[in-house]
Design a protein around this motif. Structure first.
Motif, PDB file in Angstrom:
ATOM      1  N   ARG A  14       0.820  -1.219   0.000  1.00 16.17           N
ATOM      2  CA  ARG A  14       0.000   0.000   0.000  1.00 16.17           C
ATOM      3  C   ARG A  14       0.848   1.261   0.000  1.00 16.17           C
ATOM      4  N   LEU A  17       2.373   1.795  -3.387  1.00 17.83           N
ATOM      5  CA  LEU A  17       1.405   2.278  -4.380  1.00 17.83           C
ATOM      6  C   LEU A  17       1.180   3.780  -4.215  1.00 17.83           C
ATOM      7  N   ARG A  18       1.029   4.202  -2.963  1.00 17.66           N
ATOM      8  CA  ARG A  18       0.761   5.623  -2.737  1.00 17.66           C
ATOM      9  C   ARG A  18       1.979   6.465  -3.040  1.00 17.66           C
ATOM     10  N   ASN A  40      -5.989  -9.031  -4.306  1.00 17.39           N
ATOM     11  CA  ASN A  40      -7.406  -9.346  -4.441  1.00 17.39           C
ATOM     12  C   ASN A  40      -8.046  -8.301  -5.365  1.00 17.39           C
ATOM     13  N   PHE A  41      -9.347  -8.351  -5.538  1.00 18.91           N
ATOM     14  CA  PHE A  41      -9.957  -7.463  -6.530  1.00 18.91           C
ATOM     15  C   PHE A  41      -9.922  -6.000  -6.110  1.00 18.91           C
ATOM     16  N   VAL A  42      -9.989  -5.738  -4.801  1.00 16.49           N
ATOM     17  CA  VAL A  42      -9.978  -4.340  -4.365  1.00 16.49           C
ATOM     18  C   VAL A  42      -8.617  -3.706  -4.652  1.00 16.49           C
ATOM     19  N   LEU A  43      -7.558  -4.428  -4.330  1.00 15.13           N
ATOM     20  CA  LEU A  43      -6.221  -3.881  -4.548  1.00 15.13           C
ATOM     21  C   LEU A  43      -5.890  -3.813  -6.038  1.00 15.13           C
ATOM     22  N   ASN A  45      -8.086  -3.141  -8.367  1.00 12.18           N
ATOM     23  CA  ASN A  45      -8.737  -1.921  -8.826  1.00 12.18           C
ATOM     24  C   ASN A  45      -7.947  -0.688  -8.410  1.00 12.18           C
ATOM     25  N   ALA A  46      -7.435  -0.718  -7.178  1.00 10.92           N
ATOM     26  CA  ALA A  46      -6.677   0.431  -6.671  1.00 10.92           C
ATOM     27  C   ALA A  46      -5.418   0.660  -7.512  1.00 10.92           C
ATOM     28  N   GLU A  49      -6.400   2.014 -10.958  1.00 14.34           N
ATOM     29  CA  GLU A  49      -6.828   3.407 -10.908  1.00 14.34           C
ATOM     30  C   GLU A  49      -5.626   4.334 -10.724  1.00 14.34           C
ATOM     31  N   THR A  50      -4.709   3.930  -9.847  1.00 15.52           N
ATOM     32  CA  THR A  50      -3.548   4.768  -9.566  1.00 15.52           C
ATOM     33  C   THR A  50      -2.649   4.910 -10.788  1.00 15.52           C
ATOM     34  N   THR A 249     -15.004 -10.706  -7.409  1.00 21.09           N
ATOM     35  CA  THR A 249     -13.874 -11.296  -6.682  1.00 21.09           C
ATOM     36  C   THR A 249     -12.977 -12.125  -7.602  1.00 21.09           C
TER      37      THR A 249
ATOM     38  N   MET B  20      -9.329   4.436  -2.636  1.00 20.51           N
ATOM     39  CA  MET B  20      -7.972   4.929  -2.844  1.00 20.51           C
ATOM     40  C   MET B  20      -7.747   6.268  -2.142  1.00 20.51           C
ATOM     41  N   GLU B  45     -18.335  -3.686  -4.271  1.00 17.90           N
ATOM     42  CA  GLU B  45     -16.938  -3.938  -3.885  1.00 17.90           C
ATOM     43  C   GLU B  45     -16.792  -3.981  -2.369  1.00 17.90           C
TER      44      GLU B  45
END
Lengths: 628, 81
Positions: A14, A17-18, A40-43, A45-46, A49-50, A249, B20, B45
């Motif tokens: 994390r 990424l930031r 996983n799917f949330v990360l 997507n993150a 997007e980033t 997922t 995010m 989500e």
């Protein structure tokens, strides 16, 4: 399992990424590293997007071809796009995606002024949901009506392919239908002609047969769902809520299946499996436990598990994956089981490069890549020892290192699920590859035995068998065009469709060159594309060669061929260009060495050269040229 | 058994990952309208991330009854407890 379980977890993911830097190339490299983590799917997507905020149009330069992927379907697919783009990132491929307006895929394909046409896709994924595909199918149907419905839906899919191909001339992949329907008859569901569940099974068989005939590839989500359980892939509550047929997922895995297809299309699948030995190929430590002490083969569950892993590796090898060994051992100890243990499935002859010593594994893996003459980015290294895995990941980030436990039953699963060796077809060369590499060693031995180069070359009894491009060679031609970096004068990347266009062009020729010698068949080793210009210059659009055959006079022999084919087209001069990249410095003076006159050089280091055919005398070499 | 503080801690990490953004502060009264980008897809989500995190499953009625973060935390507490 629908997680990306073969990828390692990165503890400070994390924060990294930031903290993505703003410099484009560094940001890209860091993001590629972050994509190679177990997300996983949330990360996922993150990450997607980033990277799209930092690099809205992608990195400035990549070794790969950027992809514009249209995803066409009949239900919600938006949630799958980040996983696809992240899977590209994982492989260093920038992917732009387009999704049709809800349900409008046919209209958008048919209308030349649709946003789909404006997007100009270079690859198309057709993802029709199983509800859409079984519309009108009901258990009330008799056999004849069910059969007619099957034919009709096949024709509709074929029409979609035709529209897509005519409009965009790009690779197409068709998602198999997901087995989302519940049985209504039971175990013998196949006796009910109008069963939706049975219809999907039959449709998937029919689509595969059709795809073979039409040159379309398949995204086998049905096979995956059979392994993972359809409940992991499809959640009917979500279907009712948001028309998402594939559960979010599973997005990262779905995306990875698409990503490995796109990579394979660019010839970027991995080629070689590098095996650790102790506690990876057999149980125990050969140097300590000895031949009788290691766990291998019948008699213990653990021994059988190691045998099963060896069998999987051998299966990979028989379809073209090169096997190598990288082990911390005295070489004599390491080789002993291969030669003497009755339960060894892998034999010494299956291993194209065998490195056993006490140096660090990163250096040894570099040596393996060098010996086999392939890029480090085509190696997969499997080792039970986390220390060695991390060392190699850190030193050689381009080498794939699957995350495995100390349980050998998981090793074949990790290799298969990761899809490293994704193949689109199997060429004869693939099946013969290990013997080709064995042949290389015999050649090296001969080289060491004779002192002067001419007698070595004469002793090789080389034959260059050349052919115009043809359908049979297509796979290998495209593979070479997209994978060759070093001996590649212009590094132009072409798709199947581009190569077919060369075949059809009367003012161009495409040549595929195969080199045989007394140690075996080296396979297709060089590709030439020549294009006749209006001023009667023959421009060498593409000249690439496998580095395996460097120093064997293949280059001047190839020029003889080019001159001959150019003359047939009525050319007066041959024009050769060198376009520099990070990797092709070795061929900077290629044309000058062959006797071309340098006409111009540019600031970037490129050059253009001319050969007057009237004054050209073919070079004499030790290679016998045959038209095949 | 997860305490309310633990649930809010884990939910906060999920929200930060999903949106995010690290500046989202969860409270029981927080609703989708108050968070930029919290649409029906993000809602799915969040729910699925919770299901994955605690190994639980929400049914359609339960999902339809969710009004604010407090509802979500209560339901996680009931199911994960």
């Amino acid at each position: 399992m629908t997680e990306l379980h073969w990828l390692p977890t990165i503890p400070d993911w994390r924060q990294r990424l930031r903290a993505l830097p703003t410099d484009r190339d560094t940001a890209w490299d860091n993001a590629v590293a972050l994509a190679n983590a177990r997300l996983n799917f949330v990360l996922t997507n993150a990450l997607d997007e980033t990277i799209r905020q930092v690099l809205p149009t992608g990195p400035e330069t990549t070794a790969t071809k950027k992809v514009r992927l249209a995803v066409l379907g009949s239900s919600t697919l938006t949630h799958l796009l980040p996983g696809i783009r992240a899977a590209g990132l994982r492989r260093g491929i920038w992917i732009d995606t387009y999704e049709n307006d809800y349900g409008q895929y046919l209209q958008e394909l048919s209308e030349p002024d649709s946003p789909l046409h404006e997007f100009k896709p270079t690859a198309i994924l057709i993802a029709l949901d199983a509800y859409h595909l079984t519309a009108g199918i009901t258990s009330g149907l008799d056999a004849e009506s069910a059969e007619a419905a099957l034919t009709e839906i096949q024709d509709r899919i074929k029409e979609v392919w035709r529209l897509a191909r005519d409009a965009f001339r790009c690779p197409i992949i068709q998602q198999a239908a997901l087995p989302v329907h519940l049985p209504v008859l039971g175990n013998n569901e196949h006796r009910l002609p109008g069963s939706r569940a049975w219809f999907v099974t039959r449709l998937n068989q029919a689509i595969r047969a059709m795809a073979e005939a039409e040159g379309v590839d398949i995204l086998a989500v049905d096979d995956r769902a059979a392994r993972d359980g359809i409940g992991k892939w499809h959640d009917s509550a979500l279907w009712h809520r948001s028309k998402q047929e594939v559960s979010p997922t599973v997005g990262p895995l779905y995306g990875d299946l698409v990503g490995r297809w796109l990579a394979a299309k660019q010839g970027r699948s991995f080629k070689c499996l590098v095996l650790d030995l102790d506690n990876t190929v057999w149980g125990g430590v050969i140097g300590d436990d000895g031949l009788e002490g290691i766990a291998l083969g019948q008699g213990s569950p653990l021994g059988e598990a190691y045998t099963a892993f060896q069998e999987y590796a051998r299966e990979l090898s028989r379809r073209g994956v090169i096997l190598a060994v990288c082990s911390k051992n005295d070489e004599a100890n390491a080789v002993e089981p291969f030669e003497k243990h009755p339960d060894m499935v892998l034999k010494r002859g299956d291993i194209a490069s065998f490195v056993a010593n006490w140096q660090n594994k990163a250096d040894n893996i570099r040596a393996i890549a060098q010996e086999l003459n392939i890029g480090l980015d085509s190696l997969v290294f499997i080792d039970d020892n986390p220390f060695e895995r991390n060392l190699v990941r850190q030193e050689l980030p381009m080498v794939a290192v699957p995350e495995v436990s100390d349980d050998p039953t998981g090793y074949p699963v990790a290799l298969a699920d990761a899809g490293y060796f994704e193949g689109l077809s199997v060429t004869d060369e693939d099946r013969e590859r290990t013997s080709q590499y064995q042949g290389n060693k015999a050649r090296d031995a001969l080289k060491a035995a004779v002192t002067d180069l001419p007698s070595y070359l004469r002793g090789l009894e080389m034959q260059l068998v050349w052919k115009r491009f043809d359908k049979i060679g297509l796979q290998r031609i495209v593979q070479l065009i997209n994978k060759s970096n070093q001996f590649n004068l212009t590094t132009r990347r072409y798709t199947d469709e581009d190569v077919i266009a060369v075949m059809a062009d009367p003012d161009a020729f495409g040549l595929q060159l195969r080199l045989l010698d007394r140690f075996g068949d080296n396979g297709i080793i060089a590709i030439i594309i020549g294009r006749l210009r209006e001023n009667k210059d023959l421009y060498v659009d593409t000249w690439l060669m496998s580095c395996r055959v460097l120093g064997r006079q293949v280059e001047p022999t190839t020029l003889n061929l080019i001159a001959q084919e150019a003359a047939k087209l009525g050319a007066r001069r041959v024009v050769g260009e060198y376009i520099p990249t990070k990797k092709n410095g070795m061929v900077k003076d290629h044309y000058a060495k062959l006797g071309f006159t340098v006409m111009e050089t540019d600031e970037a280091g490129g050059n253009r050269n001319i050969l007057d055919l009237a004054a050209f005398t073919p070079a004499e070499t030790f290679i016998h040229v045959v038209e095949g | 058994m997860a305490t309310e503080a633990e649930i809010y801690g884990a939910l906060t990490e999920i929200f930060h990952d999903v949106f995010m953004r690290d500046d989202i502060v969860l409270s029981a009264e927080l609703t989708a309208k108050q968070v930029q980008g919290w649409d029906s897809f993000k809602q799915i989500e969040i729910i699925m991330a919770c299901e994955e995190k605690w190994g639980i499953k929400f049914n359609t009625r339960e999902l339809d009854a969710l009004r604010c973060v407090g509802d979500l935390a209560t339901m996680v507490g009931k199911k994960a407890g």
